[in-house]
Design an enzyme around this catalytic site. Structure first.
Site, PDB file in Angstrom:
ATOM      1  N   ARG A 125       0.822  -1.219   0.000  1.00  0.00           N
ATOM      2  CA  ARG A 125       0.000   0.000   0.000  1.00  0.00           C
ATOM      3  C   ARG A 125       0.853   1.263   0.000  1.00  0.00           C
ATOM      4  O   ARG A 125       0.519   2.253  -0.652  1.00  0.00           O
ATOM      5  CB  ARG A 125      -0.920   0.006   1.220  1.00  0.00           C
ATOM      6  CG  ARG A 125      -1.770   1.267   1.342  1.00  0.00           C
ATOM      7  CD  ARG A 125      -3.123   0.942   1.936  1.00  0.00           C
ATOM      8  NE  ARG A 125      -3.787   2.051   2.594  1.00  0.00           N
ATOM      9  CZ  ARG A 125      -4.706   2.837   2.006  1.00  0.00           C
ATOM     10  NH1 ARG A 125      -4.994   2.672   0.732  1.00  0.00           N
ATOM     11  NH2 ARG A 125      -5.310   3.789   2.678  1.00  0.00           N
TER      12      ARG A 125
ATOM     13  N   HIS B 262       0.596   4.401  -2.636  1.00  0.00           N
ATOM     14  CA  HIS B 262       0.435   5.801  -2.228  1.00  0.00           C
ATOM     15  C   HIS B 262       1.566   6.656  -2.770  1.00  0.00           C
ATOM     16  O   HIS B 262       1.355   7.789  -3.192  1.00  0.00           O
ATOM     17  CB  HIS B 262       0.407   5.922  -0.701  1.00  0.00           C
ATOM     18  CG  HIS B 262      -0.941   5.667  -0.125  1.00  0.00           C
ATOM     19  ND1 HIS B 262      -1.405   6.265   1.017  1.00  0.00           N
ATOM     20  CD2 HIS B 262      -1.943   4.864  -0.544  1.00  0.00           C
ATOM     21  CE1 HIS B 262      -2.636   5.854   1.283  1.00  0.00           C
ATOM     22  NE2 HIS B 262      -2.973   4.992   0.356  1.00  0.00           N
TER      23      HIS B 262
ATOM     24  N   ASN C  62      -3.896   8.540   6.196  1.00  0.00           N
ATOM     25  CA  ASN C  62      -2.643   7.856   6.505  1.00  0.00           C
ATOM     26  C   ASN C  62      -2.843   6.750   7.523  1.00  0.00           C
ATOM     27  O   ASN C  62      -1.890   6.137   7.972  1.00  0.00           O
ATOM     28  CB  ASN C  62      -1.624   8.858   7.062  1.00  0.00           C
ATOM     29  CG  ASN C  62      -2.033   9.356   8.443  1.00  0.00           C
ATOM     30  OD1 ASN C  62      -3.117   9.052   8.904  1.00  0.00           O
ATOM     31  ND2 ASN C  62      -1.154  10.062   9.091  1.00  0.00           N
TER      32      ASN C  62
ATOM     33  N   HIS D 213      -6.010  -5.695  -2.732  1.00  0.00           N
ATOM     34  CA  HIS D 213      -6.874  -5.840  -1.553  1.00  0.00           C
ATOM     35  C   HIS D 213      -7.093  -7.291  -1.147  1.00  0.00           C
ATOM     36  O   HIS D 213      -7.936  -7.585  -0.311  1.00  0.00           O
ATOM     37  CB  HIS D 213      -8.205  -5.106  -1.782  1.00  0.00           C
ATOM     38  CG  HIS D 213      -8.048  -3.614  -1.791  1.00  0.00           C
ATOM     39  ND1 HIS D 213      -9.011  -2.739  -2.187  1.00  0.00           N
ATOM     40  CD2 HIS D 213      -6.982  -2.846  -1.420  1.00  0.00           C
ATOM     41  CE1 HIS D 213      -8.564  -1.498  -2.065  1.00  0.00           C
ATOM     42  NE2 HIS D 213      -7.330  -1.542  -1.607  1.00  0.00           N
TER      43      HIS D 213
HETATM   44  C1  HEM Z   1      -8.473   1.697  -6.517  1.00  0.00           C
HETATM   45  C2  HEM Z   1      -8.321   2.600  -5.582  1.00  0.00           C
HETATM   46  C3  HEM Z   1      -8.005   2.242  -4.164  1.00  0.00           C
HETATM   47  C4  HEM Z   1      -8.693   2.652  -3.071  1.00  0.00           C
HETATM   48  C5  HEM Z   1      -9.883   3.571  -3.045  1.00  0.00           C
HETATM   49  C6  HEM Z   1      -8.072   2.027  -1.932  1.00  0.00           C
HETATM   50  C7  HEM Z   1      -8.482   2.218  -0.624  1.00  0.00           C
HETATM   51  C8  HEM Z   1      -7.979   1.530   0.461  1.00  0.00           C
HETATM   52  C9  HEM Z   1      -8.433   1.701   1.814  1.00  0.00           C
HETATM   53  C10 HEM Z   1      -9.509   2.665   2.271  1.00  0.00           C
HETATM   54  C11 HEM Z   1      -7.744   0.847   2.590  1.00  0.00           C
HETATM   55  C12 HEM Z   1      -7.914   0.607   4.093  1.00  0.00           C
HETATM   56  C13 HEM Z   1      -7.154   1.623   4.886  1.00  0.00           C
HETATM   57  C14 HEM Z   1      -7.441   1.410   6.346  1.00  0.00           C
HETATM   58  O1  HEM Z   1      -8.583   1.593   6.749  1.00  0.00           O
HETATM   59  O2  HEM Z   1      -6.518   1.053   7.091  1.00  0.00           O
HETATM   60  C15 HEM Z   1      -6.837   0.136   1.735  1.00  0.00           C
HETATM   61  C16 HEM Z   1      -5.951  -0.817   2.159  1.00  0.00           C
HETATM   62  C17 HEM Z   1      -5.039  -1.441   1.344  1.00  0.00           C
HETATM   63  N1  HEM Z   1      -4.826  -1.181   0.003  1.00  0.00           N
HETATM   64 FE1  HEM Z   1      -5.998  -0.045  -1.184  1.00  0.00          FE
HETATM   65  N2  HEM Z   1      -7.036   1.254  -2.345  1.00  0.00           N
HETATM   66  C18 HEM Z   1      -6.950   1.355  -3.704  1.00  0.00           C
HETATM   67  C19 HEM Z   1      -5.995   0.775  -4.501  1.00  0.00           C
HETATM   68  C20 HEM Z   1      -4.971  -0.014  -4.046  1.00  0.00           C
HETATM   69  C21 HEM Z   1      -3.850  -0.442  -4.833  1.00  0.00           C
HETATM   70  C22 HEM Z   1      -3.604  -0.045  -6.288  1.00  0.00           C
HETATM   71  C23 HEM Z   1      -3.072  -1.222  -4.045  1.00  0.00           C
HETATM   72  C24 HEM Z   1      -1.786  -1.935  -4.386  1.00  0.00           C
HETATM   73  C25 HEM Z   1      -1.577  -2.547  -5.529  1.00  0.00           C
HETATM   74  C26 HEM Z   1      -3.717  -1.284  -2.747  1.00  0.00           C
HETATM   75  C27 HEM Z   1      -3.267  -2.014  -1.677  1.00  0.00           C
HETATM   76  C28 HEM Z   1      -3.817  -1.990  -0.425  1.00  0.00           C
HETATM   77  C29 HEM Z   1      -3.349  -2.824   0.670  1.00  0.00           C
HETATM   78  C30 HEM Z   1      -2.267  -3.885   0.593  1.00  0.00           C
HETATM   79  C31 HEM Z   1      -4.113  -2.466   1.786  1.00  0.00           C
HETATM   80  C32 HEM Z   1      -3.978  -3.023   3.208  1.00  0.00           C
HETATM   81  C33 HEM Z   1      -2.976  -2.152   3.964  1.00  0.00           C
HETATM   82  C34 HEM Z   1      -2.559  -2.706   5.305  1.00  0.00           C
HETATM   83  O3  HEM Z   1      -3.082  -3.721   5.760  1.00  0.00           O
HETATM   84  O4  HEM Z   1      -1.658  -2.106   5.901  1.00  0.00           O
HETATM   85  N3  HEM Z   1      -4.844  -0.512  -2.780  1.00  0.00           N
HETATM   86  N4  HEM Z   1      -6.987   0.572   0.445  1.00  0.00           N
HETATM   87  C1  NAG Z   2      -1.361  10.417  10.635  1.00  0.00           C
HETATM   88  O1  NAG Z   2      -1.591  11.803  10.731  1.00  0.00           O
HETATM   89  C2  NAG Z   2      -1.820  12.260  12.035  1.00  0.00           C
HETATM   90  C3  NAG Z   2      -2.122  13.747  11.963  1.00  0.00           C
HETATM   91  O2  NAG Z   2      -2.991  14.019  10.898  1.00  0.00           O
HETATM   92  C4  NAG Z   2      -0.583  11.979  12.893  1.00  0.00           C
HETATM   93  O3  NAG Z   2      -0.816  12.379  14.235  1.00  0.00           O
HETATM   94  C5  NAG Z   2      -0.252  10.475  12.840  1.00  0.00           C
HETATM   95  O4  NAG Z   2       0.970  10.232  13.503  1.00  0.00           O
HETATM   96  C6  NAG Z   2      -0.127  10.015  11.411  1.00  0.00           C
HETATM   97  N1  NAG Z   2       0.059   8.580  11.384  1.00  0.00           N
HETATM   98  C7  NAG Z   2       1.113   7.976  10.806  1.00  0.00           C
HETATM   99  C8  NAG Z   2       1.102   6.501  10.807  1.00  0.00           C
HETATM  100  O5  NAG Z   2       2.017   8.598  10.303  1.00  0.00           O
END
Ligand code: HEM
Ligand code: NAG
Ligand code: NAG
Ligand code: NAG
Length: 313
Positions: free
Chosen positions: A56, A60, A88, A185
């Protein structure tokens, strides 16, 4: 043309100035890839959440100013960096990149960019999760700018299919890339805040998004109640969230994926057909995923090789 569009255009013009190659460090830092792989493997052994975080993080990075390690810079003085910007909540495991950077700096100081380290670490994360491997083109440069305000340029989990298409197209990525990369995902975890729009007060007439499987929606609601929601509460992205596979696409057709932006892939015939192909063929998915990862990770930017991934030189 909007300011956003024109700045992205300028970005892509600059991008053509950097050319990537698979043997970029062959002479200058031949051990770079194995040192990075070791840093990722060591971290993942201790913490199963690491691979998803790295995948992820790379996404980003690439979606803001190109893959230039802007996501790794710390806030400094009055400047709030991307990593402290609003979406973030899921960014973590930055220390893994720092460990990898220390290892390559000891072996070959000043040679390997943080952006390349992150691109390689994302690939290694997929491999460690049982996914495919591929050759990562290298030679990215690190940028000198990271702005929290620019995290608004990331696609949101509430996006519909046309918003997703536009976000990807602005970066030279197609609908097929959108469907393939959303397969990321298959790994990781989501906080309740990322999908609560679908399970509470969906709209003025409906509490729960009717496009979610009802029993799945009920379980999401019990983990993520409307009130008293623990800040860290959430659910795995899929039941096999540490293994890289095509389960995500199967869940998509069972209406068991978390985000509106996941479900949106079924809202256009073109993306729905691609998702159906990936659901029925793991091979078709992995082939497309590799191609799209290389495309996404080749959106370049930046101009230097940082000494420390958290600060500009
Ligand atoms: C298509 C648009 C995308 C949207 C709107 C999106 C949105 C999100 C959101 C909202 C989360 C959860 C964040 C949280 O609540 O902690 C997430 C997690 C994740 N996304 Fe996406 N994402 C997108 C595309 C991608 C792409 C292109 C990749 C990589 C190829 C990706 C890989 C991941 C991974 C691996 C996680 C899990 C992160 C973790 O467990 O630390 N996403 N994504
Ligand atoms: C995410 O942003 C908040 C402030 O917007 C900050 O306090 C926090 O440390 C940030 N988290 C990470 C994982 O960098
Ligand atoms: C997607 O959302 C945008 C912004 O809210 C809206 O203008 C557009 O009509 C929506 N498109 C579809 C296909 O729902
Ligand atoms: C609420 O969502 C449902 C399901 O998508 C839809 O049928 C209904 O028209 C929506 N209501 C409003 C007021 O937008």
């Amino acid at each position: 043309m909007s300011a956003l569009l024109s700045s992205l255009l300028i970005l892509s013009l600059f991008s053509t100035g950097i050319s990537l190659s698979s043997n970029y460090y062959e002479k200058t830092c031949p051990n770079a890839e194995s040192l990075i792989r070791k840093a990722v493997r060591d971290a993942a052994t201790n913490d199963k959440k690491v691979p998803a975080a790295l995948l992820r993080m790379h996404f980003h990075d690439c979606f803001i100013r190109g893959c230039d390690a802007s996501v790794l810079l710390d806030s400094k003085g009055k400047n709030t960096a991307e990593k402290d910007g609003p979406p973030n909540v899921s960014l973590h495991a930055f220390y893994v990149i720092d460990n990898a950077k220390s290892a390559v700096e000891s072996a070959c100081p000043g040679i390997v960019s943080c952006a390349d380290i992150l691109a390689l670490a994302a690939r290694d994360a997929v491999v460690l999760s049982g996914g495919p491997s591929w050759v990562v083109p290298k030679g990215r440069k690190d940028g000198r700018t990271s702005l929290a305000s620019e995290t608004r340029q990331l696609p949101a989990p509430t996006f519909n299919i046309s918003q997703l298409q536009q976000s990807f197209a602005q970066r030279g990525l197609s609908l097929k890339d959108l469907v393939a990369l959303s397969g990321g995902h298959t790994l990781g975890f989501s906080h309740c805040s990322s999908f609560k729009n679908r399970i509470h007060n969906f709209n003025s007439t409906t509490d729960v998004d009717p496009s979610i499987n009802p029993s799945f929606a009920a379980s999401l609601k019990s983990t993520c109640p409307a009130t008293n929601n623990a800040k860290n509460a959430g659910v795995p992205m899929d039941p096999s969230s540490t293994s890289f596979d095509n389960t995500y696409y199967k869940l998509l057709f069972q209406q068991k994926t978390l985000f509106s932006s996941d479900k949106a892939l079924l809202d256009s015939p073109k993306t729905k057909n691609i998702a159906a192909k990936f659901a029925s063929s793991k091979g078709a998915f992995t082939k497309a995923f590799i191609k799209s990862m290389i495309k996404m990770s080749s959106i370049t930017g930046g101009q230097e090789v940082r000494k420390n991934c958290k600060v500009v030189n």
